[in-house]
Design a protein around this motif. Structure first.
Motif, mmCIF file in Angstrom:
data_model
loop_
_atom_site.group_PDB
_atom_site.id
_atom_site.type_symbol
_atom_site.label_atom_id
_atom_site.label_comp_id
_atom_site.label_asym_id
_atom_site.label_seq_id
_atom_site.Cartn_x
_atom_site.Cartn_y
_atom_site.Cartn_z
ATOM 1 N N VAL A 178 7.550 -33.824 -24.046
ATOM 2 C CA VAL A 178 6.239 -34.280 -24.506
ATOM 3 C C VAL A 178 5.656 -33.225 -25.432
ATOM 4 N N SER A 179 5.335 -33.626 -26.648
ATOM 5 C CA SER A 179 4.663 -32.730 -27.585
ATOM 6 C C SER A 179 3.217 -32.579 -27.119
ATOM 7 N N PHE A 180 2.916 -31.438 -26.495
ATOM 8 C CA PHE A 180 1.646 -31.247 -25.800
ATOM 9 C C PHE A 180 0.849 -30.117 -26.429
ATOM 10 N N SER A 181 -0.219 -30.470 -27.148
ATOM 11 C CA SER A 181 -1.063 -29.463 -27.799
ATOM 12 C C SER A 181 -2.258 -29.073 -26.950
ATOM 13 N N PRO A 235 6.517 -30.868 -20.781
ATOM 14 C CA PRO A 235 5.551 -30.576 -21.850
ATOM 15 C C PRO A 235 5.976 -29.330 -22.620
ATOM 16 N N VAL A 236 5.938 -29.430 -23.935
ATOM 17 C CA VAL A 236 6.280 -28.293 -24.794
ATOM 18 C C VAL A 236 5.087 -28.029 -25.706
ATOM 19 N N ASP A 256 -5.215 -36.661 -27.264
ATOM 20 C CA ASP A 256 -4.126 -37.638 -27.342
ATOM 21 C C ASP A 256 -2.892 -37.172 -26.582
ATOM 22 N N SER A 257 -2.478 -35.934 -26.818
ATOM 23 C CA SER A 257 -1.282 -35.450 -26.129
ATOM 24 C C SER A 257 -1.533 -35.270 -24.637
ATOM 25 N N SER A 258 -2.763 -34.925 -24.248
ATOM 26 C CA SER A 258 -3.084 -34.799 -22.821
ATOM 27 C C SER A 258 -3.009 -36.152 -22.129
ATOM 28 N N ASP A 296 -6.935 -22.779 -23.546
ATOM 29 C CA ASP A 296 -7.778 -23.029 -22.376
ATOM 30 C C ASP A 296 -7.585 -24.449 -21.860
ATOM 31 N N TRP A 297 -7.633 -25.427 -22.763
ATOM 32 C CA TRP A 297 -7.446 -26.811 -22.342
ATOM 33 C C TRP A 297 -6.016 -27.089 -21.917
ATOM 34 N N GLN A 298 -5.067 -26.430 -22.552
ATOM 35 C CA GLN A 298 -3.675 -26.581 -22.115
ATOM 36 C C GLN A 298 -3.530 -26.169 -20.651
ATOM 37 N N GLU A 299 -4.085 -25.004 -20.325
ATOM 38 C CA GLU A 299 -3.986 -24.504 -18.951
ATOM 39 C C GLU A 299 -4.693 -25.443 -17.977
ATOM 40 N N ARG A 300 -5.864 -25.934 -18.352
ATOM 41 C CA ARG A 300 -6.616 -26.818 -17.470
ATOM 42 C C ARG A 300 -5.839 -28.109 -17.169
ATOM 43 N N VAL A 301 -5.295 -28.708 -18.216
ATOM 44 C CA VAL A 301 -4.590 -29.975 -18.033
ATOM 45 C C VAL A 301 -3.316 -29.774 -17.229
#
Length: 383
Positions: A52-55, A81-82, A59-61, A96-101
């Motif tokens: 999963v292209s996860f920024s 997730p990459v 959308d990616s979340s 920050d949002w990457q870590e939260r999700v």
């Protein structure tokens, strides 16, 4: 793989909308948008590894969260997730949002982080591999997905492509107050720019033509959600993007899946809110999810800006040394382009010209491997 035209590359725009099909495509029959998204990701999950292209953006979340939920319900391997992390690009930072999700979805064990400095420049090491393999493609940042396609070899690649068009569009929702409406009116009038400002590297007549066409396409976007979705699905910009992702994945024996563009999902979304006008992205996401996913997935957040990621040292050095040759003189004013490139950052609309001119000056060497076997970039990966 669909490709941009020389006009697209010179102007930095991909305009045009195909005529509507004679009959509406059949949907999956699932009336619930979240259920339709679930159905859309299942084929990718059934073909692991499912990357999963996860920024960390909305959308990616959303795509990642739906994929995690579906995989665990069906007893399939978790998606992978990459995420890219960029040195020296604070406006692109979504850590920050990457870590939260990731924490909310409990998917940290499979999460992979790729770290880059100049690696993702328009003509950096990753882009050079892609340019030598495919030539100049659209979008100009497609090379960002090359290492992800390599990680997905033999499996599938999920992205959030189409979210900006399907869930948001160009037209802003009506402002909530008179004060806000007046602010946006002043802001729009104060920032509206003409052909010479937006396309100053083009011949004046070409700049005016592109500016008129660009403005006309923006004004043509329908206001009603159902019509807006159908209109964006016919735009060349989105179709060429999806074709490029599909071709990139296929070259690694993988399947690219864009769940937010899935026929079943867009049909279910149109059934839910298709007659509305000016619906906000936040409200639409809340209705789609209806509390079934962690709040971190759809919580409002600022949109990252990636200019600092793709305009780095390799591009700066190349444009400074450019000798003024290689452009189509009927479209591009070489002197004006040189003047535009004398300032930093250079205009974003000239990104495809940077790649085109670099590739013309640095063609692929015969018999040199250009796929995974020819990989020469040095990216740090954290699992």
């Amino acid at each position: 793989m669909l490709r941009p035209t020389p006009f697209d590359l010179a102007t930095g725009t991909v305009l045009g909308v195909d005529t509507p099909p004679p009959h509406r495509a059949a949907s999956s029959g699932i009336a619930d948008p979240l259920g339709a998204l679930d159905a859309a990701v299942l084929p990718a999950l059934s073909r692991p590894p499912c990357v999963v292209s996860f920024s960390g953006g909305l959308d990616s979340s959303l795509v990642l969260a739906v994929a995690v939920r579906a995989a665990r319900r069906e007893g399939l391997p978790d998606p992978v997730p990459v995420t890219w992390r960029f040195a020296g690009a604070p406006r692109a930072d979504e850590s920050d949002w990457q870590e939260r999700v990731v924490r909310a979805l409990r998917i940290g064990e499979s999460w992979q982080i790729l770290r880059a400095a100049d690696d993702l420049d328009l003509i950096g090491p990753v882009a050079r591999r892609l340019l030598h393999r495919y030539g100049v493609v659209h979008p100009v940042n497609l090379h960002l997905h090359l290492p992800l396609a390599e990680l997905a070899t033999g499996g599938s690649l999920l992205t959030g492509a189409g979210g900006d068009q399907i869930l948001a569009g160009w037209r802003r929702p009506p402002a909530a107050s008179l004060r806000a409406r007046l602010w946006w009116l002043r802001h729009d009038v104060g920032t509206r720019r003409g052909p010479a400002d937006l396309f100053g590297w083009l011949r004046p007549a070409v700049a005016r033509e592109v500016h008129r066409a660009h403005r006309a396409e923006q004004r043509a976007e329908p206001r009603r959600l159902r019509d807006r979705i159908a209109w964006h699905l016919r735009r060349r910009d989105l179709r060429i993007t999806c074709s490029a992702l599909a071709g990139l994945a296929a070259d690694h024996q993988a399947t690219a899946v864009q769940p937010l563009l899935d026929e079943g999902f867009v049909a279910a979304l149109a059934l839910l809110a298709g007659d509305r006008r000016g619906v906000s992205r936040d409200a639409l996401l809340a209705e789609i999810v209806r509390g079934a996913l962690p709040a971190e997935v759809t919580a409002p957040r600022r949109k990252a800006r990636f200019l600092e990621v793709f305009f780095r040292t390799p591009t700066r050095e190349f444009v400074r040394a450019w000798d003024g040759t290689g452009v189509d003189p009927h479209l591009v004013d070489a002197d004006a382009l040189r003047a535009a490139w004398a300032r930093w950052p250079i205009p974003g609309g000239t990104a495809s010209l940077v790649q085109h001119l670099w590739l013309a000056a640095n063609p692929a060497e015969p018999n040199r491997p250009t796929g995974s076997a020819g990989r020469q970039d040095n990216l740090e990966v954290r699992s």
